[in-house]
Design a protein around this motif. Structure first.
Motif, short mmCIF file in Angstrom:
data_model
loop_
_atom_site.label_atom_id
_atom_site.label_comp_id
_atom_site.label_asym_id
_atom_site.label_seq_id
_atom_site.Cartn_x
_atom_site.Cartn_y
_atom_site.Cartn_z
N ALA A 1 0.85 -1.19 0.00
CA ALA A 1 0.00 0.00 0.00
C ALA A 1 0.89 1.24 0.00
CB ALA A 1 -0.91 0.02 1.22
N SER A 2 0.32 2.32 -0.51
CA SER A 2 1.01 3.60 -0.53
C SER A 2 0.03 4.68 -0.09
CB SER A 2 1.52 3.88 -1.95
OG SER A 2 2.04 5.19 -2.05
N ALA A 3 0.38 5.44 0.94
CA ALA A 3 -0.48 6.52 1.44
C ALA A 3 0.12 7.86 1.04
CB ALA A 3 -0.60 6.42 2.96
N GLN A 4 -0.75 8.80 0.64
CA GLN A 4 -0.27 10.10 0.17
C GLN A 4 -1.15 11.24 0.66
OE1 GLN A 4 0.56 10.21 -4.11
NE2 GLN A 4 0.11 8.03 -4.13
N ARG A 5 -0.53 12.39 0.87
CA ARG A 5 -1.26 13.63 1.10
C ARG A 5 -1.54 14.22 -0.28
NH1 ARG A 5 2.34 13.56 5.41
NH2 ARG A 5 1.32 13.90 7.41
N LEU A 6 -2.75 14.67 -0.50
CA LEU A 6 -3.12 15.25 -1.79
C LEU A 6 -2.99 16.77 -1.75
CD1 LEU A 6 -6.28 13.04 -2.44
CD2 LEU A 6 -3.93 12.69 -3.28
N LYS A 7 -2.79 17.37 -2.91
CA LYS A 7 -2.61 18.83 -3.00
C LYS A 7 -3.80 19.60 -2.48
CE LYS A 7 0.55 18.61 -6.88
NZ LYS A 7 0.78 18.92 -8.29
N ASP A 8 -5.01 19.01 -2.58
CA ASP A 8 -6.22 19.70 -2.12
C ASP A 8 -6.45 19.55 -0.61
OD1 ASP A 8 -7.12 17.10 -1.81
OD2 ASP A 8 -8.74 17.26 -3.25
N GLY A 9 -5.51 18.91 0.10
CA GLY A 9 -5.63 18.72 1.54
C GLY A 9 -6.18 17.37 1.94
N GLY A 10 -6.69 16.60 0.99
CA GLY A 10 -7.21 15.27 1.27
C GLY A 10 -6.11 14.24 1.37
N ARG A 11 -6.52 12.99 1.42
CA ARG A 11 -5.59 11.87 1.53
C ARG A 11 -5.99 10.77 0.58
NH1 ARG A 11 -3.58 15.55 3.94
NH2 ARG A 11 -2.88 15.56 6.10
N SER A 12 -5.03 9.95 0.20
CA SER A 12 -5.33 8.76 -0.61
C SER A 12 -4.45 7.61 -0.16
CB SER A 12 -5.13 9.02 -2.10
OG SER A 12 -3.76 9.11 -2.42
N ILE A 13 -4.99 6.41 -0.34
CA ILE A 13 -4.23 5.19 -0.10
C ILE A 13 -4.48 4.28 -1.28
CG2 ILE A 13 -3.95 3.14 1.36
CD1 ILE A 13 -4.88 4.86 3.72
N THR A 14 -3.41 3.83 -1.91
CA THR A 14 -3.52 2.90 -3.02
C THR A 14 -3.04 1.54 -2.57
OG1 THR A 14 -3.24 4.66 -4.65
CG2 THR A 14 -2.80 2.41 -5.39
N LEU A 15 -3.92 0.56 -2.70
CA LEU A 15 -3.65 -0.83 -2.32
C LEU A 15 -3.32 -1.63 -3.57
CD1 LEU A 15 -6.85 -1.16 -0.15
CD2 LEU A 15 -4.53 -0.82 0.73
N LEU A 16 -2.32 -2.48 -3.51
CA LEU A 16 -1.97 -3.37 -4.62
C LEU A 16 -2.26 -4.79 -4.19
CD1 LEU A 16 -0.70 -3.79 -7.45
CD2 LEU A 16 1.51 -4.01 -6.27
N PHE A 17 -3.06 -5.48 -5.00
CA PHE A 17 -3.42 -6.87 -4.77
C PHE A 17 -2.91 -7.72 -5.94
CE2 PHE A 17 -6.55 -4.49 -2.42
CZ PHE A 17 -6.61 -5.16 -1.21
N ALA A 18 -2.72 -8.99 -5.69
CA ALA A 18 -2.39 -9.95 -6.74
C ALA A 18 -3.39 -11.09 -6.68
CB ALA A 18 -0.98 -10.49 -6.54
N ALA A 19 -3.82 -11.52 -7.85
CA ALA A 19 -4.74 -12.64 -7.93
C ALA A 19 -4.23 -13.61 -9.00
CB ALA A 19 -6.15 -12.18 -8.30
N ARG A 20 -4.24 -14.87 -8.68
CA ARG A 20 -3.86 -15.93 -9.63
C ARG A 20 -5.12 -16.59 -10.12
NH1 ARG A 20 -2.75 -19.60 -12.76
NH2 ARG A 20 -1.01 -21.03 -12.64
N VAL A 21 -5.31 -16.62 -11.44
CA VAL A 21 -6.50 -17.22 -12.04
C VAL A 21 -6.10 -18.27 -13.07
CG1 VAL A 21 -7.98 -15.21 -11.65
CG2 VAL A 21 -6.67 -15.36 -13.77
N GLU A 22 -7.00 -19.22 -13.27
CA GLU A 22 -6.80 -20.25 -14.28
C GLU A 22 -8.08 -20.37 -15.10
OE1 GLU A 22 -5.89 -23.72 -11.98
OE2 GLU A 22 -3.75 -23.27 -11.97
N ASP A 23 -7.92 -20.57 -16.40
CA ASP A 23 -9.07 -20.77 -17.27
C ASP A 23 -9.44 -22.25 -17.27
OD1 ASP A 23 -11.12 -19.98 -18.89
OD2 ASP A 23 -9.86 -19.43 -20.60
N ASP A 24 -10.71 -22.52 -17.41
CA ASP A 24 -11.18 -23.92 -17.43
C ASP A 24 -11.03 -24.54 -18.81
OD1 ASP A 24 -11.90 -23.74 -14.77
OD2 ASP A 24 -13.91 -23.03 -15.26
#
Length: 135
Positions: free
Chosen positions: A112-135
């Motif tokens: 995850a990455s947390a940031q202060r935004l220029k407008d005074g707000g905040r953001s957090i970006t989460l990175l997920f990984a998923a493994r999928v298989e086709d049938d």
């Protein structure tokens, strides 16, 4: 390699998160698959970018999807965004998602990455990984 399961994975993630009580408590109905327009909610989350890597093997086609979910808030502090991000993690990590095509092998939190935004707000970006298989 197959990118054929990308839509099925995104739909399943979105449906799972919108049905989760913890996510709904943190965000209400303000989870989007595209940036909202007009007046923004005080807190919301958006499904974001995706990178897909081939993970096919002798058993068939498969892929590893790395995708982001970002939480945005107009609050001056991080606590509200962190609580929403935690609810998203709690809902997704090891979730038994059912795909309309193929199958989910597993889903994991990467960072995850947390940031202060220029407008005074905040953001957090989460990175997920998923493994999928086709049938």
């Amino acid at each position: 390699m197959t990118y054929a399961l990308a839509s099925a994975l995104q739909q399943s993630v979105f449906q799972h998160l919108t049905a989760d009580a913890g996510v709904t408590e943190a965000l209400g109905s303000d989870l989007f698959d595209a940036m909202p327009t007009g007046s923004l909610p005080q807190i919301y989350a958006v499904l974001g970018s995706e990178e897909v890597l081939d993970r096919s093997d002798v058993s068939g086609p498969g892929a590893r999807h790395r995708f982001t979910i970002s939480v945005f808030t107009s609050s001056a502090g991080f606590i509200v965004a962190k609580e929403a991000a935690a609810a998203i993690c709690d809902a997704l990590v090891d979730a038994p998602l059912t795909l309309s095509r193929g199958r989910l092998v597993g889903i994991w939190f990467e960072r995850a990455s947390a940031q202060r935004l220029k407008d005074g707000g905040r953001s957090i970006t989460l990175l997920f990984a998923a493994r999928v298989e086709d049938d």
